[in-house]
Design an enzyme around this catalytic site. Structure first.
Site, PDB file in Angstrom:
ATOM      1  N   SER A 279       0.302   1.218 -12.153  1.00 46.96           N
ATOM      2  CA  SER A 279      -0.666   2.011 -12.663  1.00 46.96           C
ATOM      3  C   SER A 279      -1.862   3.227 -11.537  1.00 46.96           C
ATOM      4  O   SER A 279      -1.692   4.923 -12.025  1.00 46.96           O
ATOM      5  CB  SER A 279      -2.207   1.796 -13.329  1.00 46.96           C
ATOM      6  OG  SER A 279      -2.417   0.549 -12.583  1.00 46.96           O
ATOM      7  N   GLY A 280      -0.749   2.852 -10.492  1.00 49.94           N
ATOM      8  CA  GLY A 280      -1.032   3.613  -9.491  1.00 49.94           C
ATOM      9  C   GLY A 280      -0.391   4.994  -9.305  1.00 49.94           C
ATOM     10  O   GLY A 280       0.558   4.992  -9.597  1.00 49.94           O
TER      11      GLY A 280
ATOM     12  N   LEU B   2      -4.870  -8.570  -7.061  1.00 43.73           N
ATOM     13  CA  LEU B   2      -5.207  -8.802  -5.567  1.00 43.73           C
ATOM     14  C   LEU B   2      -5.698 -10.136  -4.778  1.00 43.73           C
ATOM     15  O   LEU B   2      -5.470 -10.669  -4.256  1.00 43.73           O
ATOM     16  CB  LEU B   2      -4.880  -7.917  -4.417  1.00 43.73           C
ATOM     17  CG  LEU B   2      -3.899  -6.523  -4.875  1.00 43.73           C
ATOM     18  CD1 LEU B   2      -3.880  -5.166  -3.785  1.00 43.73           C
ATOM     19  CD2 LEU B   2      -2.165  -7.264  -4.416  1.00 43.73           C
TER      20      LEU B   2
ATOM     21  N   ALA C 207       0.783  -2.170  -4.515  1.00 44.61           N
ATOM     22  CA  ALA C 207      -1.010  -1.986  -5.085  1.00 44.61           C
ATOM     23  C   ALA C 207      -1.547  -2.341  -3.552  1.00 44.61           C
ATOM     24  O   ALA C 207      -1.110  -3.034  -2.541  1.00 44.61           O
ATOM     25  CB  ALA C 207      -0.780  -3.758  -6.286  1.00 44.61           C
TER      26      ALA C 207
ATOM     27  N   TYR D 249      -2.354   5.665  14.848  1.00 43.82           N
ATOM     28  CA  TYR D 249      -3.973   5.123  15.462  1.00 43.82           C
ATOM     29  C   TYR D 249      -3.972   4.491  16.600  1.00 43.82           C
ATOM     30  O   TYR D 249      -2.828   3.160  17.216  1.00 43.82           O
ATOM     31  CB  TYR D 249      -4.495   5.023  14.202  1.00 43.82           C
ATOM     32  CG  TYR D 249      -4.886   6.260  13.008  1.00 43.82           C
ATOM     33  CD1 TYR D 249      -5.536   7.218  12.863  1.00 43.82           C
ATOM     34  CD2 TYR D 249      -3.119   5.672  12.527  1.00 43.82           C
ATOM     35  CE1 TYR D 249      -5.338   8.210  12.021  1.00 43.82           C
ATOM     36  CE2 TYR D 249      -3.395   7.024  11.687  1.00 43.82           C
ATOM     37  CZ  TYR D 249      -4.328   8.021  11.043  1.00 43.82           C
ATOM     38  OH  TYR D 249      -4.210   9.131  10.181  1.00 43.82           O
TER      39      TYR D 249
ATOM     40  N   LYS E 101      -4.373  -2.089   6.928  1.00 43.16           N
ATOM     41  CA  LYS E 101      -2.716  -1.775   6.499  1.00 43.16           C
ATOM     42  C   LYS E 101      -2.129  -1.855   7.790  1.00 43.16           C
ATOM     43  O   LYS E 101      -1.647  -2.344   7.304  1.00 43.16           O
ATOM     44  CB  LYS E 101      -2.660   0.271   6.414  1.00 43.16           C
ATOM     45  CG  LYS E 101      -3.309   1.048   5.486  1.00 43.16           C
ATOM     46  CD  LYS E 101      -3.064   0.317   4.000  1.00 43.16           C
ATOM     47  CE  LYS E 101      -0.990   0.513   3.827  1.00 43.16           C
ATOM     48  NZ  LYS E 101      -1.285  -0.454   1.734  1.00 43.16           N
TER      49      LYS E 101
ATOM     50  N   PRO F 235       4.653   5.420   4.688  1.00 47.05           N
ATOM     51  CA  PRO F 235       4.565   6.964   4.335  1.00 47.05           C
ATOM     52  C   PRO F 235       3.455   7.740   5.015  1.00 47.05           C
ATOM     53  O   PRO F 235       2.415   6.906   5.108  1.00 47.05           O
ATOM     54  CB  PRO F 235       3.982   6.725   2.566  1.00 47.05           C
ATOM     55  CG  PRO F 235       3.651   5.211   2.707  1.00 47.05           C
ATOM     56  CD  PRO F 235       3.957   4.431   3.992  1.00 47.05           C
TER      57      PRO F 235
ATOM     58  N   SER G 241      -4.931  11.654  -0.645  1.00 48.30           N
ATOM     59  CA  SER G 241      -4.399  13.165  -0.093  1.00 48.30           C
ATOM     60  C   SER G 241      -3.955  14.015  -1.285  1.00 48.30           C
ATOM     61  O   SER G 241      -4.558  15.462  -1.092  1.00 48.30           O
ATOM     62  CB  SER G 241      -2.437  12.380   0.581  1.00 48.30           C
ATOM     63  OG  SER G 241      -2.912  11.132   0.962  1.00 48.30           O
TER      64      SER G 241
ATOM     65  N   PHE H 264      -2.124  16.558   9.394  1.00 47.06           N
ATOM     66  CA  PHE H 264      -1.744  15.033   8.701  1.00 47.06           C
ATOM     67  C   PHE H 264      -0.175  15.881   8.028  1.00 47.06           C
ATOM     68  O   PHE H 264       0.328  16.814   7.875  1.00 47.06           O
ATOM     69  CB  PHE H 264      -2.736  14.835   7.653  1.00 47.06           C
ATOM     70  CG  PHE H 264      -2.926  16.166   7.053  1.00 47.06           C
ATOM     71  CD1 PHE H 264      -2.042  15.854   5.978  1.00 47.06           C
ATOM     72  CD2 PHE H 264      -3.678  16.801   6.907  1.00 47.06           C
ATOM     73  CE1 PHE H 264      -2.390  17.301   4.435  1.00 47.06           C
ATOM     74  CE2 PHE H 264      -4.513  17.523   5.547  1.00 47.06           C
ATOM     75  CZ  PHE H 264      -4.112  17.865   5.095  1.00 47.06           C
TER      76      PHE H 264
END
Length: 359
Positions: A24-25, A78, A98, A146, A176, A201, A216, A236
């Protein structure tokens, strides 16, 4: 397996069945569209039965009005072990898309780290036990670029975000990085025959199919609607969601993708000011008049920061340029992304149809 439509029983096991987590994302829906277009059957996880309608509405917006028995639903979250064994049963591949991605950073980093890490391990464990051939994990440039000192060198898949650098890292960046490292460690130690590939990405833009928009896309909405009278001096990377979905399919099916990471970016990074100028020019004189292209001085940002969590979250990135390259995906997999400008414009052109709510 829980089927919220209860119209037909789940399809029997097939080498052509692919599980997409988080269908659904924003990215999940585009992955489903790409899989259906490529002839696959798809099962997607949703947290509640009501979300099935959201998935179908997004697919319709993407041009698939009725996938018929080529689309199934499974209830899984999750944060729980429940449902994952049924979700992966009979699947040849899994796209684990997800992951928590908030519009603002939580005070407690574990609110993102724990579900991202433990959710990835739940999916991998269930996939291994079910005999899944390969999992493609949606990671992020956040796990690459980072915690490093300033550099003009483009980041590649060989780089990892340095969690021990002492530099400020947002909970999202931490989540992440930790989740992807945990995934690779699991496959190396306990994965058996299970293969893993990751897609990393940068900021994902492109056609908006429904009201659940990414962080974003939310930035583009704010700029388009003139809700940012002054822009932060941030830079970015940009990539189109359709190309990220296409890269997932390449990473899923190409033998040479097993055990590899693939960074996804379209060209060079853009500044917020460059994005605003592009949007303003695309909208034309009348509609573009409300789009501000003025930069906010750093002193002003710091003055506003105590009163705005969004501004505070952006402070570590002010003036920092993190370049990256997708040469590996282009060379190894033959990936060919759209331009960053096309991704921005596609976002702008599809936003007015909806009343967005950030996820």
């Amino acid at each position: 397996m829980s089927d919220p439509n209860a119209a037909t029983p789940p399809s029997p096991p097939s080498a052509d069945l692919v599980l997409v987590t988080g269908g659904s994302g924003f990215l999940g829906a585009h992955c489903i569209l790409a899989l259906l277009d490529a002839g696959h059957r798809v099962r997607t996880t949703i947290r509640t039965p009501a979300r099935a309608a959201d998935v179908r509405q997004q697919l319709a917006a993407g041009g698939v009005d009725d996938p018929g028995d080529r689309l199934e639903f499974a209830i899984a979250d999750l944060t729980s072990d429940d449902g994952w064994a049924d979700a992966v049963a009979g699947c040849r591949f899994v796209l684990h898309v997800a992951s928590p991605f908030p519009s603002s950073q939580p005070k407690d980093a574990d609110e993102l780290i724990v579900p991202a890490r433990d959710g990835a391990l739940r999916v991998l464990r269930a996939a291994r036990d079910a005999g899944v051939e390969r999992v493609v994990l949606t990671s992020s440039f956040a796990a690459i670029g980072y915690g490093h000192p300033p550099t003009d060198r483009p980041f590649t898949e060989e780089d990892w975000t340095d969690l021990d650098s002492g530099r400020p890292l947002s909970p999202y960046v931490q989540s992440k990085t930790i989740a992807e490292r945990a995934a690779w460690a699991f496959v190396a130690a306990e994965g058996g025959a299970l293969e893993l590939a990751t897609v990393n990405p940068v900021g994902i833009l492109g056609p908006v199919l429904g009201p659940d928009i990414s962080t974003s896309v939310e930035l583009i909405r704010l700029v388009k609607e003139g809700r940012l009278p002054r822009l932060p001096d941030v830079h970015f990377g940009i990539v189109d969601v359709r190309d990220v979905a296409a890269l997932h399919l390449l990473a899923m099916t190409r033998p040479e993708a097993a055990g590899e990471r693939f960074l996804a970016i379209a060209g060079e990074v853009m500044s917020a000011q460059e994005v605003a100028l592009l949007i303003r020019g695309h909208l034309g004189e009348a509609a573009g008049r409300r789009v501000s292209t003025k930069l906010m001085p750093e002193w002003m940002l710091r003055a506003v920061a105590p009163f705005s969590r969004r501004v505070r979250d952006s402070l570590p990135d002010i003036g920092t340029v993190r370049r990256a390259t997708s040469q590996k995906a282009i060379t190894v997999l033959g990936w060919s992304p759209r331009s960053r400008e096309e991704a921005v414009i596609a976002t702008v052109d599809t936003l007015p149809t909806y009343h967005p709510r950030s996820r």
